[in-house]
Design an enzyme around this catalytic site. Structure first.
Site, PDB file in Angstrom:
ATOM      1  N   GLY A  12      -0.323   5.375  -3.168  1.00  0.00           N
ATOM      2  CA  GLY A  12      -1.300   5.729  -4.195  1.00  0.00           C
ATOM      3  C   GLY A  12      -1.039   5.010  -5.514  1.00  0.00           C
ATOM      4  N   SER A  20       6.168  16.756 -17.972  1.00  0.00           N
ATOM      5  CA  SER A  20       4.854  16.776 -18.624  1.00  0.00           C
ATOM      6  C   SER A  20       4.733  17.822 -19.740  1.00  0.00           C
ATOM      7  CB  SER A  20       3.743  16.977 -17.592  1.00  0.00           C
ATOM      8  OG  SER A  20       3.728  15.875 -16.728  1.00  0.00           O
ATOM      9  N   ASN A  42      -5.354  12.593 -10.843  1.00  0.00           N
ATOM     10  CA  ASN A  42      -4.179  13.225 -11.466  1.00  0.00           C
ATOM     11  C   ASN A  42      -4.513  13.923 -12.775  1.00  0.00           C
ATOM     12  OD1 ASN A  42      -4.367  11.165 -13.327  1.00  0.00           O
ATOM     13  ND2 ASN A  42      -2.213  10.597 -13.227  1.00  0.00           N
ATOM     14  N   GLY A 102       4.842  -2.283  -2.300  1.00  0.00           N
ATOM     15  CA  GLY A 102       4.416  -0.934  -1.922  1.00  0.00           C
ATOM     16  C   GLY A 102       2.908  -0.868  -1.801  1.00  0.00           C
ATOM     17  N   ALA A 103       2.429   0.092  -0.997  1.00  0.00           N
ATOM     18  CA  ALA A 103       0.986   0.210  -0.786  1.00  0.00           C
ATOM     19  C   ALA A 103       0.563   1.681  -0.698  1.00  0.00           C
ATOM     20  CB  ALA A 103       0.579  -0.551   0.468  1.00  0.00           C
ATOM     21  N   LYS A 110      -3.282  15.739  -5.099  1.00  0.00           N
ATOM     22  CA  LYS A 110      -4.083  14.703  -5.768  1.00  0.00           C
ATOM     23  C   LYS A 110      -5.381  14.392  -5.028  1.00  0.00           C
ATOM     24  CE  LYS A 110      -0.514  12.180  -8.270  1.00  0.00           C
ATOM     25  NZ  LYS A 110      -0.013  10.833  -8.544  1.00  0.00           N
ATOM     26  N   ASN A 151       4.467  -4.931   1.649  1.00  0.00           N
ATOM     27  CA  ASN A 151       4.727  -3.533   2.039  1.00  0.00           C
ATOM     28  C   ASN A 151       5.355  -3.498   3.429  1.00  0.00           C
ATOM     29  OD1 ASN A 151       4.537  -0.728   1.442  1.00  0.00           O
ATOM     30  ND2 ASN A 151       2.901  -0.535   2.950  1.00  0.00           N
ATOM     31  N   GLY A 200      10.112   2.514 -15.713  1.00  0.00           N
ATOM     32  CA  GLY A 200       9.135   3.472 -15.200  1.00  0.00           C
ATOM     33  C   GLY A 200       8.771   4.578 -16.173  1.00  0.00           C
TER      34      GLY A 200
HETATM   35  P1  ATR Z   1       2.642   7.222  -3.823  1.00  0.00           P
HETATM   36  O1  ATR Z   1       1.314   7.843  -3.573  1.00  0.00           O
HETATM   37  O2  ATR Z   1       3.513   8.014  -4.775  1.00  0.00           O
HETATM   38  O3  ATR Z   1       2.566   5.782  -4.218  1.00  0.00           O
HETATM   39  P2  ATR Z   1       3.076   7.048  -0.970  1.00  0.00           P
HETATM   40  O4  ATR Z   1       1.641   7.032  -0.718  1.00  0.00           O
HETATM   41  O5  ATR Z   1       3.918   7.969  -0.177  1.00  0.00           O
HETATM   42  O6  ATR Z   1       3.472   7.332  -2.468  1.00  0.00           O
HETATM   43  O7  ATR Z   1       3.602   5.520  -0.785  1.00  0.00           O
HETATM   44  C1  ATR Z   1       4.910   5.253  -0.688  1.00  0.00           C
HETATM   45  C2  ATR Z   1       5.143   3.739  -0.615  1.00  0.00           C
HETATM   46  O8  ATR Z   1       6.540   3.586  -0.511  1.00  0.00           O
HETATM   47  C3  ATR Z   1       4.553   3.071   0.606  1.00  0.00           C
HETATM   48  O9  ATR Z   1       4.288   1.726   0.285  1.00  0.00           O
HETATM   49  C4  ATR Z   1       5.710   3.151   1.607  1.00  0.00           C
HETATM   50  O10 ATR Z   1       5.687   2.177   2.620  1.00  0.00           O
HETATM   51  P3  ATR Z   1       4.813   2.400   3.955  1.00  0.00           P
HETATM   52  O11 ATR Z   1       3.398   2.142   3.580  1.00  0.00           O
HETATM   53  O12 ATR Z   1       5.345   1.422   4.931  1.00  0.00           O
HETATM   54  O13 ATR Z   1       5.062   3.832   4.365  1.00  0.00           O
HETATM   55  C5  ATR Z   1       6.854   2.880   0.685  1.00  0.00           C
HETATM   56  N1  ATR Z   1       8.135   3.375   1.182  1.00  0.00           N
HETATM   57  C6  ATR Z   1       8.610   4.630   1.109  1.00  0.00           C
HETATM   58  N2  ATR Z   1       9.840   4.694   1.661  1.00  0.00           N
HETATM   59  C7  ATR Z   1      10.152   3.437   2.078  1.00  0.00           C
HETATM   60  C8  ATR Z   1      11.282   2.841   2.704  1.00  0.00           C
HETATM   61  N3  ATR Z   1      12.372   3.566   3.007  1.00  0.00           N
HETATM   62  N4  ATR Z   1      11.253   1.522   2.983  1.00  0.00           N
HETATM   63  C9  ATR Z   1      10.172   0.778   2.674  1.00  0.00           C
HETATM   64  N5  ATR Z   1       9.059   1.279   2.070  1.00  0.00           N
HETATM   65  C10 ATR Z   1       9.055   2.595   1.770  1.00  0.00           C
END
Ligand code: ATR
Length: 280
Positions: free
Chosen positions: A132, A16, A87, A129-130, A66, A153, A242
């Protein structure tokens, strides 16, 4: 003179400061972007954040603060309310306002690179993914008019929680189910941290078959070309990296602080950032 910065832990290796120094240069504004590293073990967040608010006009907030920043703000804009995380903060007329620039940053970077996705009414989107980042992108896409957005997810409940307040048509799948229907999506967005350095050989799910012309994004930018993106490219996908989201979420923060607009696609920032990330 703008006093800006980043609050988080760890932040030493953040990109940043470099990004915002480029923005300051281009806009010919004077300013400083400082790193404020607050070790969570010391439990000094409250005291330090009050001092930082005294010293700055606005700042970014990253992990693990955050959400903890929210009680120190006066107003949350819609992006922060929808994502439940902040953020970027700015002082305006003596009030501290919290934003979340991730979702809008993602959407703006996508629009610059793949504008055709925004001129069609029947784009089918999948978010993997689910966390933040997923939540921010999900609501930013809805605000942009996308109406078919599915989520997959590892933990189904977390995906259900995201769509609770949504008006979009959203199906939720487990990671195993989605592999069979991956080729029905026009846009696939990988938002988990899987595949990030030092685990760059990992990928969230195998890419077996894609729809012709599908766009595939990965919000991981270290490495730039993740295993997931490599597989998608091999199956003919158009790739959205990204680090473009990183640039555009920073740009939106910069606009909030300074009210200045920059056409960054006309500058060479993306290539310079690519070189930095590749260690050149
Ligand atoms: P951020 O806020 O940066 O998006 P986070 O809230 O930690 O990060 O979310 C991480 C995401 O990565 C979630 O969707 C998590 O899946 P879960 O909801 O089942 O925890 C996913 N994730 C992280 N490591 C993973 C793994 N090894 N396999 C599958 N999903 C993973």
């Amino acid at each position: 003179m703008f006093q800006l910065g980043l609050v988080g832990y760890p932040v030493k290796h953040s990109l940043s400061p470099w990004i915002h120094e480029q923005f300051l240069k281009v806009t010919q504004l004077t300013g400083m972007y400082n790193l404020y590293e607050i070790n969570p073990i010391k439990q000094t967040f409250k005291k330090e954040i009050e001092q930082i608010k005294e010293r700055t006009d606005g700042f970014n907030v990253t992990l693990p603060y955050k959400q903890s920043i929210i009680p120190f703000l006066d107003i949350l804009d819609e992006t922060a309310q929808q994502s439940g995380a902040v953020n970027t903060v700015v002082r305006q007329h003596g009030k501290w306002i919290g934003f979340n620039t991730d979702g809008i940053g993602y959407v703006r970077s996508l629009k610059i690179e793949y504008p055709h996705l925004f001129s069609s009414n029947d784009i089918k989107v999948l978010i993997i993914g689910a966390g933040g980042a997923s939540r921010g992108i999900y609501y930013a896409l809805i605000n942009e008019g996308f109406s078919s957005i599915d989520i997959t997810n590892r933990t189904i409940e977390k995906a259900m929680h995201i769509v609770e307040d949504s008006c979009a048509e959203t199906n939720i799948y487990c990671l195993e189910q989605i592999q069979k229907v991956l080729d029905t999506y026009d846009l696939i967005i990988q938002t988990t941290s899987v595949g990030m350095k030092p685990n760059e050989h990992e990928f969230i799910l195998p890419v077996n078959k894609l729809k012709g012309g599908a766009v595939v994004s990965d919000i991981v930018y270290q490495p730039i070309f993740t295993s997931f993106l490599q597989q998608a490219k091999a199956k003919g996908a158009l790739i959205h990296y990204g680090h473009t989201m990183l640039l555009y979420q920073a740009l939106y923060a910069f606009e909030i602080w300074t009210n200045k607009q920059i056409s960054i696609h006309k500058l060479d920032l993306r290539n310079k950032l690519t070189d930095i990330l590749k260690g050149k």
